[in-house]
Scaffold this motif. Sequence first.
Motif, PDB file in Angstrom:
ATOM      1  N   SER A 138     -45.233  16.715  13.469  1.00  0.00           N
ATOM      2  CA  SER A 138     -45.454  15.340  13.082  1.00  0.00           C
ATOM      3  C   SER A 138     -44.488  14.352  13.617  1.00  0.00           C
ATOM      4  CB  SER A 138     -45.343  15.355  11.862  1.00  0.00           C
ATOM      5  OG  SER A 138     -46.330  15.979  11.155  1.00  0.00           O
ATOM      6  N   GLN A 139     -43.250  14.585  13.391  1.00  0.00           N
ATOM      7  CA  GLN A 139     -42.144  13.619  14.105  1.00  0.00           C
ATOM      8  C   GLN A 139     -41.738  13.691  15.553  1.00  0.00           C
ATOM      9  OE1 GLN A 139     -39.405  12.792  11.846  1.00  0.00           O
ATOM     10  NE2 GLN A 139     -39.205  11.261  13.005  1.00  0.00           N
ATOM     11  N   THR A 140     -42.370  15.242  16.299  1.00  0.00           N
ATOM     12  CA  THR A 140     -43.027  14.231  17.211  1.00  0.00           C
ATOM     13  C   THR A 140     -43.835  13.842  18.220  1.00  0.00           C
ATOM     14  OG1 THR A 140     -41.945  17.404  18.054  1.00  0.00           O
ATOM     15  CG2 THR A 140     -42.781  15.918  19.649  1.00  0.00           C
ATOM     16  N   ALA A 141     -44.702  13.956  17.642  1.00  0.00           N
ATOM     17  CA  ALA A 141     -45.513  13.149  18.045  1.00  0.00           C
ATOM     18  C   ALA A 141     -45.591  11.179  17.726  1.00  0.00           C
ATOM     19  CB  ALA A 141     -47.016  13.046  16.570  1.00  0.00           C
ATOM     20  N   ALA A 142     -45.262  10.797  16.570  1.00  0.00           N
ATOM     21  CA  ALA A 142     -44.329   9.521  16.305  1.00  0.00           C
ATOM     22  C   ALA A 142     -43.186   9.266  17.454  1.00  0.00           C
ATOM     23  CB  ALA A 142     -43.540   9.439  14.927  1.00  0.00           C
TER      24      ALA A 142
ATOM     25  N   ILE B  62     -46.375   9.579   9.354  1.00  0.00           N
ATOM     26  CA  ILE B  62     -44.844   9.775   9.226  1.00  0.00           C
ATOM     27  C   ILE B  62     -44.420   8.192   9.429  1.00  0.00           C
ATOM     28  CG2 ILE B  62     -45.414  10.018  11.732  1.00  0.00           C
ATOM     29  CD1 ILE B  62     -42.867  11.796  11.240  1.00  0.00           C
ATOM     30  N   MET B  64     -40.743   5.455  10.551  1.00  0.00           N
ATOM     31  CA  MET B  64     -39.492   5.876  11.247  1.00  0.00           C
ATOM     32  C   MET B  64     -39.507   4.412  10.726  1.00  0.00           C
ATOM     33  SD  MET B  64     -40.862   8.180  13.602  1.00  0.00           S
ATOM     34  CE  MET B  64     -39.906   7.881  15.441  1.00  0.00           C
ATOM     35  N   LEU B  70     -46.797   5.320  11.583  1.00  0.00           N
ATOM     36  CA  LEU B  70     -48.127   5.986  11.767  1.00  0.00           C
ATOM     37  C   LEU B  70     -48.957   6.766  11.246  1.00  0.00           C
ATOM     38  CD1 LEU B  70     -49.027   5.926  14.956  1.00  0.00           C
ATOM     39  CD2 LEU B  70     -47.610   7.652  15.593  1.00  0.00           C
ATOM     40  N   VAL B  72     -50.857  10.504  11.624  1.00  0.00           N
ATOM     41  CA  VAL B  72     -50.578  11.852  12.534  1.00  0.00           C
ATOM     42  C   VAL B  72     -52.825  12.589  12.017  1.00  0.00           C
ATOM     43  CG1 VAL B  72     -48.835  11.504  13.133  1.00  0.00           C
ATOM     44  CG2 VAL B  72     -49.293  13.244  10.696  1.00  0.00           C
ATOM     45  N   LEU B  94     -45.315  14.901   4.378  1.00  0.00           N
ATOM     46  CA  LEU B  94     -46.152  14.375   4.833  1.00  0.00           C
ATOM     47  C   LEU B  94     -46.275  13.232   4.141  1.00  0.00           C
ATOM     48  CD1 LEU B  94     -48.169  15.304   8.149  1.00  0.00           C
ATOM     49  CD2 LEU B  94     -45.725  13.874   8.218  1.00  0.00           C
ATOM     50  N   LEU B 137     -52.499  18.359  15.031  1.00  0.00           N
ATOM     51  CA  LEU B 137     -50.684  17.678  15.072  1.00  0.00           C
ATOM     52  C   LEU B 137     -50.469  17.706  16.679  1.00  0.00           C
ATOM     53  CD1 LEU B 137     -48.992  18.460  11.593  1.00  0.00           C
ATOM     54  CD2 LEU B 137     -49.796  16.084  12.395  1.00  0.00           C
ATOM     55  N   THR B 140     -52.659  15.442  18.255  1.00  0.00           N
ATOM     56  CA  THR B 140     -52.378  14.115  18.186  1.00  0.00           C
ATOM     57  C   THR B 140     -51.221  13.478  18.623  1.00  0.00           C
ATOM     58  OG1 THR B 140     -53.460  13.971  16.565  1.00  0.00           O
ATOM     59  CG2 THR B 140     -51.994  12.159  16.583  1.00  0.00           C
ATOM     60  N   ALA B 141     -50.532  14.173  19.316  1.00  0.00           N
ATOM     61  CA  ALA B 141     -48.972  14.188  19.300  1.00  0.00           C
ATOM     62  C   ALA B 141     -49.561  13.781  21.203  1.00  0.00           C
ATOM     63  CB  ALA B 141     -48.366  14.698  19.938  1.00  0.00           C
TER      64      ALA B 141
END
Lengths: 235, 235
Positions: A138-142, B62, B64, B70, B72, B94, B137, B140-141
Amino acid sequence: MSVVIPVQVTNHLIRCLSREERNRFLQHCESVNLVFGDILCELDQPIQHVYFPLAGFISLVISMEDHQPLEVGLIGNEGMLGATLALGIADAPLKAVVQGSGSALRMTAAQFQLELRNSPSMLSTLNSYLYVLVMQLSQTAACTHFHEIEPRLARWLLMTHDRAHADHFHLTQEYLADMLGVRRSSITIAAGKLQQQKLISYIRGDINILDRKKLEAVSCECYSLLNDHYARLFP
Amino acid sequence: MSVVIPVQVTNHLIRCLSREERNRFLQHCESVNLVFGDILCELDQPIQHVYFPLAGFISLVISMEDHQPLEVGLIGNEGMLGATLALGIADAPLKAVVQGSGSALRMTAAQFQLELRNSPSMLSTLNSYLYVLVMQLSQTAACTHFHEIEPRLARWLLMTHDRAHADHFHLTQEYLADMLGVRRSSITIAAGKLQQQKLISYIRGDINILDRKKLEAVSCECYSLLNDHYARLFP
DNA sequence: CATTTTATGTGTCGTAGCGCACAGAAAATT
DNA sequence: AATTTTCTGTGCGCTACGACACATAAAATG
């Protein structure tokens, strides 16, 4: 299947096991070299072995039509490849490639699933690791979406540094570009800036981490966030 | 805790259970309304309830620093919120927000963990769902990074259409922008194009899906890829 | 009906990063 | 030593999208 096991088993997940369980577990492992570029599993193909890196590290990548594969996860001695077997599914959810040569312990998928049945602490360790994976993805996606190349590169170098256990490792800009999903020349520029600031040195793929502290300052917050997530679940 | 349960339990995961297990399971569920904007769980906070949407849908988001949250992941009656409890971790990985009003069955986290212990088929269903989540996930990334706004919007509308079970639903461009991690006015433009092509109509947040087939053609391949992943694990 | 709030359309400007192309230089190969 | 291959630096034009700003119009509210 009893095999020579390195004296020092530096993989964190294996170290989470009790002495007894660990010894039984290791009896079914074999020691292998991880060689840069080796493909350890393919999307949707049966997992042959699970890998516990000791040195070296593995990238989880996703392939897209009309694009270079993008890295979504990085596995070193803090983790393992094949954790999804704990979910009872035999196929790999992502392609995995060796990004940093080194060594690992491995076990066949079938044996691993057997071990899981009578090793509750391994199962719970694996569950925690899967949980971390979800947060990491998830973090990587953002991060990939919002953050700029230079901080992302810094983060990637830090994560690699952690997993390479050395201030020096080898990776061309071409590969870095693929990992971050950007142009090669964008890496040239970002890496050049880091080099100017004396945070790294970079000569034809030979990367040296010169100033870790400052590199952390340049990288995006994702680095410490991901570390925190991991630390909370694996104290 | 026995509660009135809707005659038609349209949640796919619950339908995966055997009749016997399902009945036992439903006895511990209560029926609740999902109201747009409701926050069902927060990152790193204990999961209070697990939710099985019947109608309506939930976003996994998530947050930021310096950015809007965003999206996910998207959860409708094909899935559930809280699956990570199967991993033995009590906290949510999440934040989850209701994006489409509707209804759901829910159960307390504690009760759910009890149920899991004597419902092997629920556990295996959950495991499969977690596996799909990992793939979702990852995809989606990559999608968020590589694909342009218009195809991504089309994909999002299709996924929402699937989960809303109606050709019409309500969401402002402001919210869409947050979900996709883009500017509001970028959505105006992308949605305008879709409207010109008569694929959707869009009046002050009232979205109508006019031509699903063509919308699929406009959307990126991620839509069908994700559907395929799900279909393979939940035939 | 008047006013405020909400939602959308538009427009201008700035920029990060892409696509492409090419040149220099180090390494590998012959 | 000569040639090929690999890797990096650099430059140019292009585009998608961001930041910000403002106008319009439909709803909601009084």
